[in-house]
Design a protein around this motif. Structure first.
Motif, PDB file in Angstrom:
ATOM      1  N   SER A  39      -8.774 -35.674  -0.254  1.00  0.00           N
ATOM      2  CA  SER A  39      -8.243 -36.799   0.533  1.00  0.00           C
ATOM      3  C   SER A  39      -8.301 -36.510   2.036  1.00  0.00           C
ATOM      4  O   SER A  39      -8.644 -37.370   2.838  1.00  0.00           O
ATOM      5  N   LEU A  40      -7.931 -35.284   2.382  1.00  0.00           N
ATOM      6  CA  LEU A  40      -7.939 -34.913   3.804  1.00  0.00           C
ATOM      7  C   LEU A  40      -9.356 -34.982   4.375  1.00  0.00           C
ATOM      8  O   LEU A  40      -9.558 -35.389   5.519  1.00  0.00           O
ATOM      9  N   PHE A  42     -11.715 -36.903   3.265  1.00  0.00           N
ATOM     10  CA  PHE A  42     -12.044 -38.322   3.390  1.00  0.00           C
ATOM     11  C   PHE A  42     -11.444 -38.899   4.675  1.00  0.00           C
ATOM     12  O   PHE A  42     -12.089 -39.648   5.407  1.00  0.00           O
ATOM     13  N   SER A  43     -10.199 -38.522   4.941  1.00  0.00           N
ATOM     14  CA  SER A  43      -9.522 -39.011   6.154  1.00  0.00           C
ATOM     15  C   SER A  43     -10.270 -38.559   7.400  1.00  0.00           C
ATOM     16  O   SER A  43     -10.459 -39.323   8.345  1.00  0.00           O
ATOM     17  N   GLU A  44     -10.682 -37.295   7.380  1.00  0.00           N
ATOM     18  CA  GLU A  44     -11.414 -36.784   8.540  1.00  0.00           C
ATOM     19  C   GLU A  44     -12.707 -37.566   8.744  1.00  0.00           C
ATOM     20  O   GLU A  44     -13.075 -37.905   9.869  1.00  0.00           O
ATOM     21  N   LEU A  47     -12.045 -40.801  10.417  1.00  0.00           N
ATOM     22  CA  LEU A  47     -11.784 -40.640  11.848  1.00  0.00           C
ATOM     23  C   LEU A  47     -13.062 -40.335  12.626  1.00  0.00           C
ATOM     24  O   LEU A  47     -13.251 -40.771  13.759  1.00  0.00           O
ATOM     25  N   PHE A  59      -7.431 -49.746   8.371  1.00  0.00           N
ATOM     26  CA  PHE A  59      -7.245 -49.026   7.109  1.00  0.00           C
ATOM     27  C   PHE A  59      -6.524 -49.867   6.055  1.00  0.00           C
ATOM     28  O   PHE A  59      -6.647 -49.622   4.871  1.00  0.00           O
ATOM     29  N   LEU A  64      -6.430 -49.912  -1.448  1.00  0.00           N
ATOM     30  CA  LEU A  64      -6.831 -48.672  -2.126  1.00  0.00           C
ATOM     31  C   LEU A  64      -7.623 -48.987  -3.385  1.00  0.00           C
ATOM     32  O   LEU A  64      -7.374 -49.964  -4.069  1.00  0.00           O
TER      33      LEU A  64
ATOM     34  N   VAL B 321       1.539 -35.689   6.507  1.00  0.00           N
ATOM     35  CA  VAL B 321       0.146 -35.678   6.039  1.00  0.00           C
ATOM     36  C   VAL B 321       0.168 -35.766   4.521  1.00  0.00           C
ATOM     37  O   VAL B 321       0.372 -34.756   3.835  1.00  0.00           O
ATOM     38  N   ARG B 349      -2.500 -38.544  13.780  1.00  0.00           N
ATOM     39  CA  ARG B 349      -3.339 -39.724  13.971  1.00  0.00           C
ATOM     40  C   ARG B 349      -3.438 -40.459  12.649  1.00  0.00           C
ATOM     41  O   ARG B 349      -3.622 -39.829  11.598  1.00  0.00           O
ATOM     42  N   ARG B 350      -3.283 -41.762  12.701  1.00  0.00           N
ATOM     43  CA  ARG B 350      -3.280 -42.581  11.498  1.00  0.00           C
ATOM     44  C   ARG B 350      -4.616 -42.426  10.774  1.00  0.00           C
ATOM     45  O   ARG B 350      -5.678 -42.452  11.393  1.00  0.00           O
ATOM     46  N   ALA B 351      -4.545 -42.279   9.470  1.00  0.00           N
ATOM     47  CA  ALA B 351      -5.763 -42.061   8.692  1.00  0.00           C
ATOM     48  C   ALA B 351      -5.582 -42.626   7.287  1.00  0.00           C
ATOM     49  O   ALA B 351      -4.456 -42.679   6.788  1.00  0.00           O
ATOM     50  N   PRO B 352      -6.684 -43.040   6.648  1.00  0.00           N
ATOM     51  CA  PRO B 352      -6.561 -43.590   5.294  1.00  0.00           C
ATOM     52  C   PRO B 352      -6.216 -42.503   4.286  1.00  0.00           C
ATOM     53  O   PRO B 352      -6.446 -41.319   4.533  1.00  0.00           O
ATOM     54  N   LEU B 353      -5.704 -42.891   3.168  1.00  0.00           N
ATOM     55  CA  LEU B 353      -5.340 -42.045   2.032  1.00  0.00           C
ATOM     56  C   LEU B 353      -4.150 -41.126   2.271  1.00  0.00           C
ATOM     57  O   LEU B 353      -3.260 -41.038   1.451  1.00  0.00           O
ATOM     58  N   VAL B 354      -4.140 -40.425   3.410  1.00  0.00           N
ATOM     59  CA  VAL B 354      -3.047 -39.463   3.622  1.00  0.00           C
ATOM     60  C   VAL B 354      -2.034 -39.946   4.668  1.00  0.00           C
ATOM     61  O   VAL B 354      -1.074 -39.241   4.965  1.00  0.00           O
ATOM     62  N   VAL B 357      -3.309 -37.578   9.907  1.00  0.00           N
ATOM     63  CA  VAL B 357      -3.846 -36.212   9.930  1.00  0.00           C
ATOM     64  C   VAL B 357      -3.470 -35.588  11.269  1.00  0.00           C
ATOM     65  O   VAL B 357      -3.105 -36.285  12.219  1.00  0.00           O
ATOM     66  N   TYR B 384      -2.974 -28.711   5.177  1.00  0.00           N
ATOM     67  CA  TYR B 384      -2.669 -30.017   5.752  1.00  0.00           C
ATOM     68  C   TYR B 384      -2.318 -29.945   7.234  1.00  0.00           C
ATOM     69  O   TYR B 384      -2.291 -30.956   7.929  1.00  0.00           O
ATOM     70  N   ARG B 388      -7.745 -31.879  12.066  1.00  0.00           N
ATOM     71  CA  ARG B 388      -8.961 -32.465  11.503  1.00  0.00           C
ATOM     72  C   ARG B 388      -9.865 -33.030  12.581  1.00  0.00           C
ATOM     73  O   ARG B 388     -11.018 -33.333  12.351  1.00  0.00           O
ATOM     74  N   ARG B 389      -9.326 -33.313  13.732  1.00  0.00           N
ATOM     75  CA  ARG B 389     -10.145 -33.677  14.887  1.00  0.00           C
ATOM     76  C   ARG B 389      -9.669 -32.798  16.021  1.00  0.00           C
ATOM     77  O   ARG B 389      -8.471 -32.704  16.294  1.00  0.00           O
TER      78      ARG B 389
END
Lengths: 83, 406
Positions: A39-40, A42-44, A47, A59, A64, B321, B349-354, B357, B384, B388-389
């Motif tokens: 998941s992480l 995918f999130s990266e 972004l 988003f 989902l 996260v 930072r807002r992110a899908p699924l989690v 991040v 976590y 990630r960026r």
């Protein structure tokens, strides 16, 4: 808004995995669980796409869904860009 | 002119528009006793302060940089009974009331809640009352901020404490200004010091500082060590202070945080410090008026060995996260511990699924790639929490408050 072609997103997905010391298989049907794309990751990827487009993705809009394969990821990112 | 001059009246003051003693600052023409001075620079600010010192028996004063005050807030001052002075213009108060003699109002950014005015006096703002070695202080803080008042009241109340003011547009050049005016003591935020070391360490080392003070933001060991390298003979102090709680903690041993032995200790004249649910709580006689007996600071306090470390704001520190709680200050501390990192900021930072991040911005002082930094984080943080960026900036961003909002 401009959208990134599927091939470019696939290559960015490869970069996310490479940063984890993993490789992206060529087949769209490859299971995420098998290749260790979480998941992480995918999130990266989402972004990275945002940064490339210099635009925020919505988003909330696509909702989902079950994402199990490399192809699912690419399709979902595509939907995010269209939303 | 009143003859009740303060103990520091002969101290030297240097600003862009004034060089001389406090006692020789021109008195402003007759002004309403209760006034908010919205000043363009430190020269106007020190005139307002000196006016207050000379007539504290009748004056009520607020000093703020006019660039920080909006029209609505200005209207609020007038409705509160303060004339608004933009030297030399005066807008009368909209509420007719007698001035509260000696009152000094500070504007807080709201560390314990909503932004508001907090009530002080020259005495409650003066936190150093004992004899001090002669010093020339640099004052780079935002005009009217609590830390600015601390340097100002030190110079007004304690003999031998000269002061050199730095305007926001002079910040980059402060080491040259300090060298020119013989500055021997300087107080700034950790961001201020990081930026100075990053930009001008050679010039910095030519400024013969005997006292280096940090405050206003979390202070980590890396910046203390770096300052000790640049100034091996200087006393390096960390001050924890806020508009609401006053100056509550002063540490001079060069170690981050303060000794756990200071917790829950009753010492006459000293604030009582405690940690409640990971938050620093202060009971102090130097607090602003009207505060609770125990002030919940909103700052995260962690006990590590025999030290209590203040690591950041509780409200903004936690990044959720995917249900796991990453600590922005914890990630930042790991990045700052890398030898090539001069500065770091960490945010969610807002992110899908989690949901969110962790992302980071860094400024490098040495050679390191993004991959190096991520590997460094990977080895020290849970999955976590690893950014990630990660963006490398060319220089340290700094605001007028001298903080980076990290």
């Amino acid at each position: 808004m401009t959208t990134l072609p599927r091939d470019q997103v696939r290559s960015m997905m490869g970069e996310v995995l490479a940063a984890q010391g993993k490789e992206l298989p060529a087949e769209d049907g490859a299971l995420l669980e098998t290749i260790g794309f979480r998941s992480l990751d995918f999130s990266e990827l989402a972004l990275r796409v945002e940064d490339e487009l210099d635009e925020e993705l919505n988003f909330d809009a696509p909702g989902l869904r079950s994402i199990e394969t490399v192809g699912d990821v690419l399709t979902f990112i595509d939907q995010l860009q269209q939303a | 002119m009143s003859e009740r001059l303060s103990a520091g009246a002969d101290n030297r003051v240097v600003s862009r528009g004034y060089v001389g003693r406090w006692r020789d600052i021109d008195e402003a023409p007759d002004l309403p006793d209760a006034a908010a001075f919205l000043v363009a620079d430190n020269t106007e600010a020190i005139r307002a302060v000196w006016q207050h010192v000379l007539h504290a028996d009748r004056r009520e004063t607020l000093v703020a940089a006019r660039s920080r005050i909006g029209a609505e807030q200005e209207q609020g001052f007038r409705e509160f009974g303060l004339a608004v002075v933009r030297p030399p213009d005066v807008q009368p108060a909209l509420l007719d009331r007698p001035a509260e003699p000696g009152r000094i109002w500070l504007l807080t950014s709201g560390s314990t809640g909503r932004p508001k005015q907090v009530a002080h006096t020259l005495d409650s703002l003066t936190t150093v009352g004992t004899d001090q070695p002669p010093r020339t202080w640099l004052c780079p803080y935002a005009t009217g901020a609590y830390a600015w008042w601390q340097v100002v009241t030190l110079s007004i109340q304690v003999p031998g404490q000269d002061v050199v003011f730095v305007e926001p547009d002079e910040i980059d050049a402060w080491p040259a200004l300090a060298e020119q005016h013989g500055v021997t003591a300087a107080s700034g935020t950790p961001t201020f010091w990081r930026q100075a070391i990053f930009r001008a360490v050679d010039t910095l080392s030519r400024v013969p500082l005997r006292q280096v003070t940090l405050g206003g933001e979390p202070v980590d060991q890396a910046i203390l060590d770096r300052l000790h390298e640049v100034y091996p003979d200087a006393r390096i102090s960390w001050i924890y202070a806020s508009s609401e709680a006053g100056a509550a903690i002063a540490v001079h041993d060069g170690q981050a945080g303060f000794p756990t032995a200071w917790l829950d200790r009753e010492t006459p004249g000293r604030p009582r410090l405690s940690v409640q649910d990971g938050e620093l709580v202060i009971a102090s006689a130097k607090a602003a008026e009207g505060m609770d007996a125990q002030i919940h600071t909103g700052d995260r306090a962690e006990i590590v060995g025999d030290r209590v470390l203040i690591t950041g704001r509780i409200a903004s520190d936690e990044i959720n996260v995917g249900g796991s709680k990453a600590s922005a200050s914890g990630v930042r501390a790991v990045l700052l511990a890398h030898p090539a990192v001069a500065w770091a900021a960490v945010k969610g930072r807002r992110a899908p699924l989690v949901g969110n991040v962790v992302t980071a911005q860094v400024v490098l002082s040495g050679d390191a790639t993004e991959a190096d930094l991520l590997a460094w984080c990977n080895a020290r943080l849970p999955d976590y929490s690893v950014p990630r960026r990660l963006r490398v900036l060319p220089e340290i961003p700094i605001k007028e408050s001298l903080k980076s909002d990290v």
